[in-house]
Design an enzyme around this catalytic site. Structure first.
Site, PDB file in Angstrom:
ATOM      1  N   ASP A 294     -11.741  47.978  60.783  1.00  0.00           N
ATOM      2  CA  ASP A 294     -12.941  47.639  60.076  1.00  0.00           C
ATOM      3  C   ASP A 294     -12.799  46.220  59.284  1.00  0.00           C
ATOM      4  OD1 ASP A 294     -14.373  49.721  61.229  1.00  0.00           O
ATOM      5  OD2 ASP A 294     -14.253  50.923  59.177  1.00  0.00           O
TER       6      ASP A 294
HETATM    7  P1  ADP Z   1      -8.152  51.233  63.821  1.00  0.00           P
HETATM    8  O1  ADP Z   1      -8.278  51.191  62.225  1.00  0.00           O
HETATM    9  O2  ADP Z   1      -9.534  50.798  64.397  1.00  0.00           O
HETATM   10  O3  ADP Z   1      -7.549  52.211  64.393  1.00  0.00           O
HETATM   11  P2  ADP Z   1      -5.859  49.515  64.159  1.00  0.00           P
HETATM   12  O4  ADP Z   1      -5.095  50.838  63.857  1.00  0.00           O
HETATM   13  O5  ADP Z   1      -5.531  48.870  65.605  1.00  0.00           O
HETATM   14  O6  ADP Z   1      -7.365  49.882  64.117  1.00  0.00           O
HETATM   15  O7  ADP Z   1      -5.454  48.386  63.057  1.00  0.00           O
HETATM   16  C1  ADP Z   1      -6.193  47.286  62.938  1.00  0.00           C
HETATM   17  C2  ADP Z   1      -5.354  46.249  62.288  1.00  0.00           C
HETATM   18  O8  ADP Z   1      -4.900  46.623  61.067  1.00  0.00           O
HETATM   19  C3  ADP Z   1      -4.082  45.676  63.164  1.00  0.00           C
HETATM   20  O9  ADP Z   1      -4.255  44.990  63.930  1.00  0.00           O
HETATM   21  C4  ADP Z   1      -3.171  45.469  62.006  1.00  0.00           C
HETATM   22  O10 ADP Z   1      -3.498  44.163  61.658  1.00  0.00           O
HETATM   23  C5  ADP Z   1      -3.331  46.353  60.731  1.00  0.00           C
HETATM   24  N1  ADP Z   1      -2.503  47.566  60.817  1.00  0.00           N
HETATM   25  C6  ADP Z   1      -2.814  48.571  61.024  1.00  0.00           C
HETATM   26  N2  ADP Z   1      -1.995  49.642  60.964  1.00  0.00           N
HETATM   27  C7  ADP Z   1      -1.056  48.764  60.607  1.00  0.00           C
HETATM   28  C8  ADP Z   1       0.529  49.163  60.207  1.00  0.00           C
HETATM   29  N3  ADP Z   1       0.951  50.483  60.511  1.00  0.00           N
HETATM   30  N4  ADP Z   1       1.291  48.347  59.724  1.00  0.00           N
HETATM   31  C9  ADP Z   1       0.803  47.013  59.839  1.00  0.00           C
HETATM   32  N5  ADP Z   1      -0.507  46.382  60.077  1.00  0.00           N
HETATM   33  C10 ADP Z   1      -1.281  47.485  60.682  1.00  0.00           C
HETATM   34 MG    MG Z   2     -11.597  51.086  64.276  1.00  0.00          MG
END
Ligand code: ADP
Ligand code: MG
Ligand code: MG
Length: 339
Positions: A294
């Site tokens: 988000d």
């Molecule tokens: P969602 O919250 O919808 O599952 P993601 O897990 O793909 O989405 O995370 C969205 C963004 O948050 C990623 O593109 C990254 O920039 C950041 N992010 C999420 N998890 C990590 C992590 N473990 N380390 C670094 N950045 C992260």
């Molecule tokens: Mg999401």
């Protein structure tokens, strides 16, 4: 008037640290994300009365609205949804106000404001959502002259797909307004169950997507539910970008995030997809990844609204997601940090 309008389900996150006994009491499994049923009737009051809880504004697109506002001038972001006539709604109003988001809620008299119980056990987070009043959003709210004036003044629309289970008519009204006037209509896939369970409704909105955002499991769920025989996220993104769209004046951009792994960008008319790396975060600095996607969407949208190049928009999304991961819940550091 606000340039960015976000629509979805306003929820209050009620977070507590718990244990397996607490999960068992409500028939929950670690890392579940479910909708509440009769068994969970009492869970919100139980958490509030018997545990140390942190209450924060939640709900995907409401988080995204607050995230975008973090990087934009005040008055730039408007959020629409439905809440109850209760003190929970006041918490949401005040969170939006503090974040610089103008919230225009429809108020429903029969249901409480939507709530999400978030129980943290060790490394797991279990969510149990009661949509409550959020489920009562109506097209007539959007169509009131005062609100519709705000709609027509906005240039960018962001809708979380969770709203497809609530009021697809309102989503389509925004989609049409965007296509007719060459504005940007952006959707989030929100969760793997959306393409699986609400495929027909999602497909109805698809030709209107100027920007689509999702994570890798949502992209794969889209492929599975559309008999697209690939688990390659880049290939799925390219396919999604190339599908027909109504507004031919804009290319379609598909963004698939993959947690710490690079974000994939596919664009209609461009054969290759691109990968934008994510800066790694020390394990000890990761407080809570809830709402990272988000926050990413909010940072990306802030870039779009400011007319930044695509790669910069993605980088702004990564930057903001990173800030939110270092806070408990979908929040951002105060005082504001500068990108
Ligand atoms: P969602 O919250 O919808 O599952 P993601 O897990 O793909 O989405 O995370 C969205 C963004 O948050 C990623 O593109 C990254 O920039 C950041 N992010 C999420 N998890 C990590 C992590 N473990 N380390 C670094 N950045 C992260
Ligand atoms: Mg999401
Ligand atoms: Mg994730």
């Amino acid at each position: 008037m606000a340039r960015l309008l976000c629509l979805e389900n306003p929820l209050l996150d009620i977070q507590a640290f718990g244990n397996h006994t607490l999960l068992k009491k409500y028939g929950l499994k670690p890392n579940d994300a479910i909708l509440a049923d009769q068994r969970h009737h009492n869970i919100y009051e139980d958490l509030i009365d018997n545990h140390a809880v942190v209450m924060t504004a939640g709900g995907g697109a409401q988080n995204t609205a607050r995230a975008a506002a973090y990087m934009l001038a005040s008055g730039s972001v408007l959020y629409l949804g439905c809440v109850g006539r209760d003190s929970y709604a006041d918490i949401l109003r005040s969170a939006c106000h503090q974040a610089g988001v103008d919230a225009e809620y429809l108020v429903d008299d029969s249901q409480p404001t939507g709530r999400c119980a978030v129980i943290v056990t060790d490394d797991n987070r279990t969510c149990c959502t009661d949509l409550g009043a959020a489920n009562c959003y109506k097209l007539k709210h959007l169509e009131q002259p005062r609100i519709w004036n705000l709609v027509t003044a906005a240039r960018f629309y962001y809708v979380g797909a969770y709203h497809l289970t609530v009021c697809p008519e309102a989503v389509m009204a925004l989609a049409n307004e965007a296509a007719t006037n060459n504005k940007v209509f952006m959707m989030s896939l929100s969760a793997p169950f959306i393409p699986h369970v609400f495929k027909a409704t999602l497909d109805m909105t698809e030709p209107y997507w100027d920007v689509l955002v999702g994570n890798e499991s949502e992209a794969i769920a889209w492929a599975e539910s559309h008999d697209f025989q690939s688990k390659d996220v880049g290939e799925i993104a390219r396919h999604l970008a190339a599908r027909p769209k109504v507004n031919k004046k804009r290319p379609r951009i598909v963004l698939i995030t993959q947690g710490p792994s690079p974000t994939i960008i596919a664009e209609s008319g461009i054969l290759e997809d691109r990968c934008i790396p994510v800066k790694s975060i020390e394990r000890s600095e990761i407080v809570d990844t809830t709402g990272a996607g988000d926050a990413f969407a909010g940072g990306f949208l802030a870039g779009l609204v400011e007319g930044k190049p695509l790669e910069t928009c993605v980088d702004m999304g990564h930057w903001l997601a990173r800030l939110s991961i270092k806070e408990l819940g979908p929040r951002f550091p105060n005082p504001k940090q500068k990108y």
